[in-house]
Enzyme design. Structure first.
Site, PDB file in Angstrom:
ATOM      1  N   CYS A 148      -0.734  -8.412   6.621  1.00 59.53           N
ATOM      2  CA  CYS A 148      -0.357  -8.242   8.019  1.00 59.53           C
ATOM      3  C   CYS A 148       0.491  -6.998   7.923  1.00 59.53           C
ATOM      4  O   CYS A 148       0.616  -6.248   8.788  1.00 59.53           O
ATOM      5  CB  CYS A 148       0.405  -9.507   8.603  1.00 59.53           C
ATOM      6  SG  CYS A 148       0.830  -9.183  10.061  1.00 59.53           S
ATOM      7  N   HIS A 161       1.405 -21.968  12.768  1.00 66.02           N
ATOM      8  CA  HIS A 161       1.754 -21.535  11.325  1.00 66.02           C
ATOM      9  C   HIS A 161       0.540 -20.435  10.770  1.00 66.02           C
ATOM     10  O   HIS A 161      -0.372 -20.410  10.674  1.00 66.02           O
ATOM     11  CB  HIS A 161       1.205 -22.563  10.490  1.00 66.02           C
ATOM     12  CG  HIS A 161       1.407 -22.674   9.067  1.00 66.02           C
ATOM     13  ND1 HIS A 161       2.399 -23.203   8.235  1.00 66.02           N
ATOM     14  CD2 HIS A 161       0.858 -21.778   8.037  1.00 66.02           C
ATOM     15  CE1 HIS A 161       2.377 -22.842   7.077  1.00 66.02           C
ATOM     16  NE2 HIS A 161       1.420 -21.996   6.972  1.00 66.02           N
ATOM     17  N   LEU A 162       1.519 -19.324  10.760  1.00 63.03           N
ATOM     18  CA  LEU A 162       0.826 -18.010  10.488  1.00 63.03           C
ATOM     19  C   LEU A 162       1.066 -17.532   8.992  1.00 63.03           C
ATOM     20  O   LEU A 162       1.978 -16.744   9.012  1.00 63.03           O
ATOM     21  CB  LEU A 162       1.018 -16.812  11.660  1.00 63.03           C
ATOM     22  CG  LEU A 162       1.002 -17.392  13.070  1.00 63.03           C
ATOM     23  CD1 LEU A 162       1.536 -16.326  13.997  1.00 63.03           C
ATOM     24  CD2 LEU A 162      -0.221 -18.007  13.453  1.00 63.03           C
ATOM     25  N   GLY A 163      -0.034 -17.777   8.320  1.00 69.22           N
ATOM     26  CA  GLY A 163       0.200 -17.043   6.967  1.00 69.22           C
ATOM     27  C   GLY A 163      -1.056 -16.435   6.543  1.00 69.22           C
ATOM     28  O   GLY A 163      -1.708 -16.067   7.558  1.00 69.22           O
ATOM     29  N   ASN A 164      -1.250 -16.004   5.419  1.00 72.61           N
ATOM     30  CA  ASN A 164      -2.823 -15.792   4.953  1.00 72.61           C
ATOM     31  C   ASN A 164      -3.709 -16.824   5.399  1.00 72.61           C
ATOM     32  O   ASN A 164      -4.550 -16.361   5.866  1.00 72.61           O
ATOM     33  CB  ASN A 164      -2.870 -15.632   3.481  1.00 72.61           C
ATOM     34  CG  ASN A 164      -3.931 -14.626   2.927  1.00 72.61           C
ATOM     35  OD1 ASN A 164      -4.289 -13.722   3.997  1.00 72.61           O
ATOM     36  ND2 ASN A 164      -4.534 -14.851   2.034  1.00 72.61           N
ATOM     37  N   GLY A 165      -3.553 -17.991   5.380  1.00 75.02           N
ATOM     38  CA  GLY A 165      -4.205 -18.891   6.110  1.00 75.02           C
ATOM     39  C   GLY A 165      -3.343 -19.353   7.559  1.00 75.02           C
ATOM     40  O   GLY A 165      -2.227 -19.281   7.357  1.00 75.02           O
ATOM     41  N   ARG A 209       1.151 -32.288  -3.655  1.00 71.62           N
ATOM     42  CA  ARG A 209       0.759 -31.863  -2.728  1.00 71.62           C
ATOM     43  C   ARG A 209      -0.933 -32.026  -2.783  1.00 71.62           C
ATOM     44  O   ARG A 209      -1.580 -31.660  -3.595  1.00 71.62           O
ATOM     45  CB  ARG A 209       0.872 -30.395  -2.242  1.00 71.62           C
ATOM     46  CG  ARG A 209       0.248 -30.086  -0.762  1.00 71.62           C
ATOM     47  CD  ARG A 209      -0.015 -28.588  -1.057  1.00 71.62           C
ATOM     48  NE  ARG A 209      -1.056 -27.998  -0.156  1.00 71.62           N
ATOM     49  CZ  ARG A 209      -1.673 -26.977   0.120  1.00 71.62           C
ATOM     50  NH1 ARG A 209      -1.943 -26.252  -1.268  1.00 71.62           N
ATOM     51  NH2 ARG A 209      -2.501 -26.790   1.302  1.00 71.62           N
ATOM     52  N   ILE A 244       3.709 -14.646   8.276  1.00 72.59           N
ATOM     53  CA  ILE A 244       3.488 -13.859   9.543  1.00 72.59           C
ATOM     54  C   ILE A 244       4.467 -14.378  10.532  1.00 72.59           C
ATOM     55  O   ILE A 244       5.183 -13.535  11.151  1.00 72.59           O
ATOM     56  CB  ILE A 244       2.223 -13.719   9.848  1.00 72.59           C
ATOM     57  CG1 ILE A 244       1.302 -12.976   8.881  1.00 72.59           C
ATOM     58  CG2 ILE A 244       2.105 -12.779  11.257  1.00 72.59           C
ATOM     59  CD1 ILE A 244      -0.143 -13.103   8.965  1.00 72.59           C
ATOM     60  N   HIS A 294      -2.422 -27.839   7.181  1.00 74.84           N
ATOM     61  CA  HIS A 294      -0.992 -27.554   7.244  1.00 74.84           C
ATOM     62  C   HIS A 294       0.026 -28.456   7.787  1.00 74.84           C
ATOM     63  O   HIS A 294       0.928 -28.215   8.376  1.00 74.84           O
ATOM     64  CB  HIS A 294      -0.954 -26.068   8.324  1.00 74.84           C
ATOM     65  CG  HIS A 294      -1.511 -24.905   7.507  1.00 74.84           C
ATOM     66  ND1 HIS A 294      -2.229 -23.967   8.504  1.00 74.84           N
ATOM     67  CD2 HIS A 294      -1.412 -24.493   6.237  1.00 74.84           C
ATOM     68  CE1 HIS A 294      -2.633 -23.075   7.515  1.00 74.84           C
ATOM     69  NE2 HIS A 294      -2.073 -23.243   6.268  1.00 74.84           N
ATOM     70  N   ASN A 346       2.161 -28.625  -6.855  1.00 74.67           N
ATOM     71  CA  ASN A 346       1.279 -28.184  -6.159  1.00 74.67           C
ATOM     72  C   ASN A 346       0.052 -27.329  -6.780  1.00 74.67           C
ATOM     73  O   ASN A 346       0.176 -26.353  -6.987  1.00 74.67           O
ATOM     74  CB  ASN A 346       1.725 -27.158  -4.964  1.00 74.67           C
ATOM     75  CG  ASN A 346       0.746 -26.745  -4.047  1.00 74.67           C
ATOM     76  OD1 ASN A 346      -0.482 -27.052  -4.068  1.00 74.67           O
ATOM     77  ND2 ASN A 346       1.023 -25.846  -3.092  1.00 74.67           N
TER      78      ASN A 346
END
Ligand code: AMP
Length: 396
Positions: free
Chosen positions: A281, A205-209, A88, A329, A177, A10
């Site tokens: 978060c 899909h809750l991450g930094n993005g 990826r 998150i 995503h 990646n």
């Protein structure tokens, strides 16, 4: 020695993540990251048998990082297990609707999509070319973040701007995503005993993005990210949806240049900009618990925007078989999940407080009470999905 594993690569603009995964046993024999690949102090860090090691690479670049990786794999007798490489790729435009084996034509196709994600796709191409050089005997595949959303209908992907901008320049919503959504929706259906081909699943899909997706019968029908990852939800540092006239306001009223506005909306907004504290978060949750009102407001806005989007998606799907939380998150924050589910109580979510509290750090499971509309957590695994796709492609 059996050739049973896939090297997953990646490449980011200045980093390269890697992992060697057996798609059947899901076992990861090594994983790591090469960082600071633009500059003179690059390094590569890897985890093997629970131990972490780091090697300085100087001015390595992506190719130097791949060369170093070859050395690490050889030293640890992992090379002989690798049957293929899976990359990826962030943007496949409208050209790529599924994962594919790499050919000259595919490389050209990725190059042709580069204007849609210049930093990412050019880094991916560096990684692909370096792998062709250092692993000439191995088949390679590419797995696109955008491909899963190519099933979206035109009413979901078109912007209401002059149509020729879509026809001539490809200006439309692509979404991101996708590899995570594919993995998470299939895993959720398997866990719940649902027939994926006759299902209605919402995934956050809750991450930094962060983004959300409406998945009908296993296919994406709508998602929150657009031409770029800036559209949609409030994120760590991205604003998500705003009135496009904010651009002229910031320019005329505040004197920002175009580059400064883009930087502000991508890197200084979202949770970081709203709270004035951090994009993380966890930091905001801790601050809110200690009475920091703007941290609480930031978390509430994050949940408000997400709930609004999910409610719209629920209407599109016509029913909800499951709402699935994933990403850093989504997998770990019981507080965010509860906040969102309570905002969606009109859809029949009834939180199981204990299950919600106990589901974190890679655990997957249902977090609602019996009789409730199902909400659950599924720990995403994009690398495993890439390894699976690659193995399926080489098996023909
Ligand atoms: P990702 O981009 O998927 O790696 O997710 C990163 C985000 O996950 C960051 O905002 C982290 O603060 C968040 N995160 C990780 N662990 C927790 C946790 N225990 N509680 C709340 N947020 C978390």
């Amino acid at each position: 020695m059996s050739k049973d594993s896939v090297l997953v690569i990646n490449c980011g603009s200045s980093s390269l993540k890697f992992a060697v995964i057996n798609p059947k046993t899901e076992e990861e024999s090594i994983s790591g990251i090469a960082e600071c690949l633009v500059g003179n102090d690059a390094s590569i860090t890897w985890k093997l048998n629970g131990e972490k090691q780091t090697l300085d690479l100087g001015a390595a670049g992506h190719e130097g990082a791949i060369e170093a990786l070859v050395g690490i794999l050889r030293e640890n007798n992992l090379m002989e297990h690798i049957e293929a490489i899976g990359h990826r790729i962030v943007h496949g435009g409208e050209k790529f609707t599924q994962s594919t084996l790499i050919t000259d034509e595919v490389i050209q196709g990725i190059e042709d999509c580069s204007h849609l994600a210049p930093l990412h796709n050019s880094a991916h191409l560096l990684g692909i070319r370096a792998c062709i050089k250092y692993f000439p005997e191995l088949p390679q595949s590419v797995v696109f973040d955008t491909a899963f959303h190519q099933t979206m209908p035109a009413e979901s992907y078109l912007y209401a701007v002059p149509y020729n901008l879509y026809e001539e320049h490809g200006l439309r919503r692509y979404g991101m995503h996708g590899t995570s959504y594919r993995y998470v929706s299939k895993t959720a259906a398997d866990m719940l005993g649902l027939d994926l081909d006759n299902s209605a699943i919402l995934v956050a899909h809750l991450g930094n993005g962060a983004s959300a997706c409406a998945i009908k019968n296993g296919e994406s029908v709508d998602t929150t990210m657009g031409l770029t990852p800036l559209e949609g939800l409030v994120m760590g540092t991205r604003s998500g949806d705003i009135d496009p006239n904010v651009f002229s306001f910031l320019n005329k009223q505040c004197g920002y240049s175009l580059d400064e506005i883009i930087d502000l909306l991508n890197k200084k907004s979202g949770m970081l900009g709203l709270s004035g504290l951090d994009n993380d978060c966890r930091v905001l949750e801790n601050a809110a618990a200690e009475g920091h009102q703007r941290a609480q407001l930031t978390l509430d806005i994050f949940c408000h925007v997400l709930a609004k989007k999910l409610a719209g998606f629920a209407a599109e799907l016509g029913r909800i078989d499951a709402l699935v939380f994933t990403g850093g998150i989504g997998e770990n924050s019981s507080m965010i999940r509860k906040n969102v589910m309570e905002r969606l109580s009109i859809f029949g979510f009834d939180v199981d407080e204990q299950a919600n509290e106990e589901t974190f750090r890679g655990k997957s499971g249902v977090i609602t009470k019996p009789g409730s509309t199902v909400a659950m957590v599924v720990a995403t695994n994009e690398e495993l999905m890439i390894a699976r796709d690659t193995e399926a492609l080489i098996a023909g």
